[in-house]
Design a protein around this motif. Sequence first.
Motif, PDB file in Angstrom:
ATOM      1  N   ILE A 217       0.224  25.177 -15.881  1.00  0.00           N
ATOM      2  CA  ILE A 217       0.031  23.583 -15.168  1.00  0.00           C
ATOM      3  C   ILE A 217       0.838  23.533 -13.888  1.00  0.00           C
TER       4      ILE A 217
ATOM      5  N   TRP B 266       2.354  12.876 -12.254  1.00  0.00           N
ATOM      6  CA  TRP B 266       2.263  13.779 -11.102  1.00  0.00           C
ATOM      7  C   TRP B 266       1.062  14.384 -10.677  1.00  0.00           C
ATOM      8  N   LEU B 267       0.184  14.813 -11.938  1.00  0.00           N
ATOM      9  CA  LEU B 267      -1.179  15.540 -11.748  1.00  0.00           C
ATOM     10  C   LEU B 267      -2.230  14.549 -11.053  1.00  0.00           C
ATOM     11  N   ARG B 268      -1.771  13.253 -11.298  1.00  0.00           N
ATOM     12  CA  ARG B 268      -2.650  12.190 -10.933  1.00  0.00           C
ATOM     13  C   ARG B 268      -2.497  11.948  -9.341  1.00  0.00           C
TER      14      ARG B 268
ATOM     15  N   ALA C 186       4.756  14.393 -15.892  1.00  0.00           N
ATOM     16  CA  ALA C 186       3.774  15.227 -15.426  1.00  0.00           C
ATOM     17  C   ALA C 186       2.164  14.980 -15.231  1.00  0.00           C
ATOM     18  N   ILE C 187       1.764  14.131 -16.160  1.00  0.00           N
ATOM     19  CA  ILE C 187       0.493  13.618 -16.060  1.00  0.00           C
ATOM     20  C   ILE C 187       0.148  12.625 -14.911  1.00  0.00           C
TER      21      ILE C 187
ATOM     22  N   ALA D 133      -1.689  22.763 -10.324  1.00  0.00           N
ATOM     23  CA  ALA D 133      -1.585  21.646  -9.649  1.00  0.00           C
ATOM     24  C   ALA D 133      -1.079  22.115  -8.180  1.00  0.00           C
TER      25      ALA D 133
END
Length: 471
Positions: free
Chosen positions: A102, A36-38, A33-34, A106
């Motif tokens: 979250i 993906w957020l990037r 997920a991190i 996003a």
Amino acid sequence: MNVTWQLWLQLFRRAPLLVVLAHALLLASLYFAIHWLRGEQRALYMAAPLFGFATWLWHTGQGYNLRGVCTPESFLLPHFRRRLLEYGAIDVALWVVLPLTIAAFAKAPFLSFMASGLVLVASFGVTMGCNPRAGIILWPAAIALGWMPALVNTLAKQALHSPLTPWLFLAIAALLLRLSTAPLMRIEDRETDSSPLESTSLGRMQSRNIPGESRRKGFLGKRIAGLYDHAAHRAMQRALTAYQSHPTWRRRTLLVRRLLLPNDNPEAIALRIALVAIIVFFYFFVMMHRPHFQPTVIGAYAIALCISRFPQLNIGMARMRPNMADLYLTLAPDTRAEYQKTIADALLVLVPISVLTALVYTALGAVLVHAPDPWRMLFVAAIVSLAASLVALSLHLIGPEGTTGRTIVNFVVMFGVMGVYWGGYWLVNTLGYAIGGGLLTLVTLGFGGATRFAAEREYLARPPRFDAPIG
């Protein structure tokens, strides 16, 4: 907050491996997920399945935990229901609201679909954990969907864009939670405890009941249990009458057997085979729709199903220790070894019963799938099931009483049986019934007989134990 922490600890004490695995999957999904957020969009396809599986696994454990927490005595605690609601609210906040926040931050697509899907997965896990019968009802639907992948793919695409899908998911989730938690919230008198060795096949869950949990049977379960009780009563009366008319060692052993194994009389065995045959029929009907199904595996499945009875022997004998003191005083043996011999001889009947049921299930499976060589399957199954039953009975009679040790023994026996069955089938196919069957019989029955002899000698040397098992 202390109550919430204690409830979490209850689950960790009952199923530590499940808790660790669920949180490991959660951390793995967080890692993707991190990314993906990037901006790595492909990471979402890894994060979503991992988090969904972690959610299902975690809430399955929560349902299992509820089965042990919601006992009649627990409702005497102050504000018990409110504390459960508070724990549920914290759980929803951590496993539903937080990931959705979250995702919304996003700007993830299909947010309402994700929200309702998370609730549905969580409710599915709770249902399977706290109400095993309800969980069994859900599996046929999943299997049926697996037959039609193209239809499922089409429905998934349509559901993803339909505004009614989230409401449908929420309605199904509400029904599942109602079905699973409503029985736990009712305060009922416990039914009379049955023998730990009853083996009715009304549900293998009975050997995994949580201490203090009320047994809950439906209408059909009560009717079938009544048939088993009636058959056990008739068998006990016949054994008593025969022993009173002419007391012999054989009839004395039969009387002890009827006491220890109430549902291993001819009528109950026939009923158990009929009930399991219905499940076997459905199972093989499903397997016939698989493109690469090997009919030969039926014999291995049948043997594995039959020897799965023996771990219950280990658990049941430990639970029956305090009651066995009455039997010891009634029998009044001259020596402790004589008493141990009586118990070992009474339990030996499980071996021919196991062989009989293995052959019946193998024959039924061979007929259902039109196996090309059923006689070879029956021949190998008869030899291997006899040896496997002797080994399983011996190991669980003297084996470890701890859950870990018992599980290891069970896995070793199961995988050993699978290997011996396939090796024996190849041996008979290669060398023929006479030579191949003779070698298979010599090796397997030699090992099974030696194991039985060594286990019985060890069992006779042990003093009888009548203390209740710890925990």
